[in-house]
Write an enzyme that holds these catalytic residues in place. Structure first.
Site, short mmCIF file in Angstrom:
data_model
loop_
_atom_site.label_atom_id
_atom_site.label_comp_id
_atom_site.label_asym_id
_atom_site.label_seq_id
_atom_site.Cartn_x
_atom_site.Cartn_y
_atom_site.Cartn_z
N GLU A 151 0.93 -1.22 -0.04
CA GLU A 151 -0.04 -0.04 0.05
C GLU A 151 0.76 1.18 0.23
OE1 GLU A 151 -2.83 -3.10 1.50
OE2 GLU A 151 -0.97 -2.21 2.33
N THR A 152 0.40 2.39 -0.69
CA THR A 152 0.78 3.79 -0.75
C THR A 152 -0.03 4.40 0.03
OG1 THR A 152 2.63 3.03 -2.37
CG2 THR A 152 1.81 5.54 -1.84
#
Length: 273
Positions: A45-46
């Protein structure tokens, strides 16, 4: 240029948890730019920190995998809260309040950051047909399963309880059969082989997640205070060379999920021409 942090979440030491990339002051970025950068980082995830739009929130968070946006995810929530605080963010009240697609989420500060588990979007037992598909993907049979339950708080988790932690570590899922499934598997450590109470693994069709806050939140809502104590530590990532530790505790009907957060990279990132 945007301030940037990469934070290791749920580790039991440096570089042992799950990293999240955090971009600050992201209000000027559009959906395509966010998705492209999330694909480029190649992390699970970002996240992107923005000004809040709901009353009572300290900040707004958008969470992207390499292929889609998520309404909620656990380790990105804690890692982003850590980065926001480290950059000088000041909560309005005793706790941080994060606005995300899943709603307002409470994060407490203490020796560790911990988030209040959000309500489940889908819960309840797994039917026989679903269980056959799930166990076939995991390479086991329905007879190997102690219990199974839907625990979807955004990413789509289904939880599978096995008899012993060693059974969890010995799993070799079939990636093709995992298509469309997000499966979390858990079992207690019965022989004292770990400092944790349970071993957890999280699978989808492309990867095994190193340490997963959303899954552990759902597992805590299901098992804490019944099959497991009100307060326990879960180990995750063992099978892929990580040493994640997730701290789960139940207080009445509320489940809190916490762990260590450490900044490993800080600087600036350019996302626009």
């Amino acid at each position: 240029m945007h301030t940037f942090h990469q934070v290791d979440v749920f580790g039991s030491g440096p570089l042992t948890g799950n990293p999240v990339a955090v971009v600050h002051d992201a209000d000027g970025l559009d959906d395509a730019q966010m998705q492209l950068f999330a694909q480029w980082t190649n992390l699970s995830e970002t996240t992107f920190l923005l000004r809040p739009t709901q009353e009572g929130a300290d900040y707004r968070l958008r969470i992207f995998t390499a292929s889609r946006e998520l309404p909620f995810a656990g380790h990105p929530t804690l890692g982003s809260a850590h980065a926001w605080l480290e950059s000088g963010g000041t909560p309005r009240g005793e706790h941080l309040v994060q606005e995300c697609e899943a709603g307002l989420l409470t994060i407490e500060r203490g020796d560790q950051l911990a988030f209040k588990a959000p309500p489940l979007l889908r819960e309840g037992p797994v039917d026989d047909g679903e269980l056959v598909a799930i166990t076939d993907a995991l390479g086991i049979t329905p007879d190997d399963v102690v219990d199974a339950r839907w625990l979807d708080n955004g990413p789509g988790w289904v939880g599978v309880l096995l008899e012993d932690a060693h059974d969890v570590l010995e799993l070799h899922p079939d990636r093709e059969k995992l298509s469309g499934l997000d499966i979390g598997v858990v079992a207690p450590w019965r022989d004292g082989g770990s400092d944790a109470a349970v071993e957890v693994r999280a699978f989808d069709s492309t990867t095994e997640d190193p340490v997963t806050g959303s899954l552990n939140a759902g597992l805590g809502q299901w098992l804490a205070g019944t099959v497991l104590p009100d307060s326990y530590v879960a180990s995750q990532g063992t099978a892929i060379g990580r040493r994640g530790r997730v701290h789960v505790r139940r207080e009445g009907s509320t489940v809190w999920v916490g762990g260590d957060t450490r900044t490993t990279v800080r600087g600036e990132v350019s996302l626009q021409d």
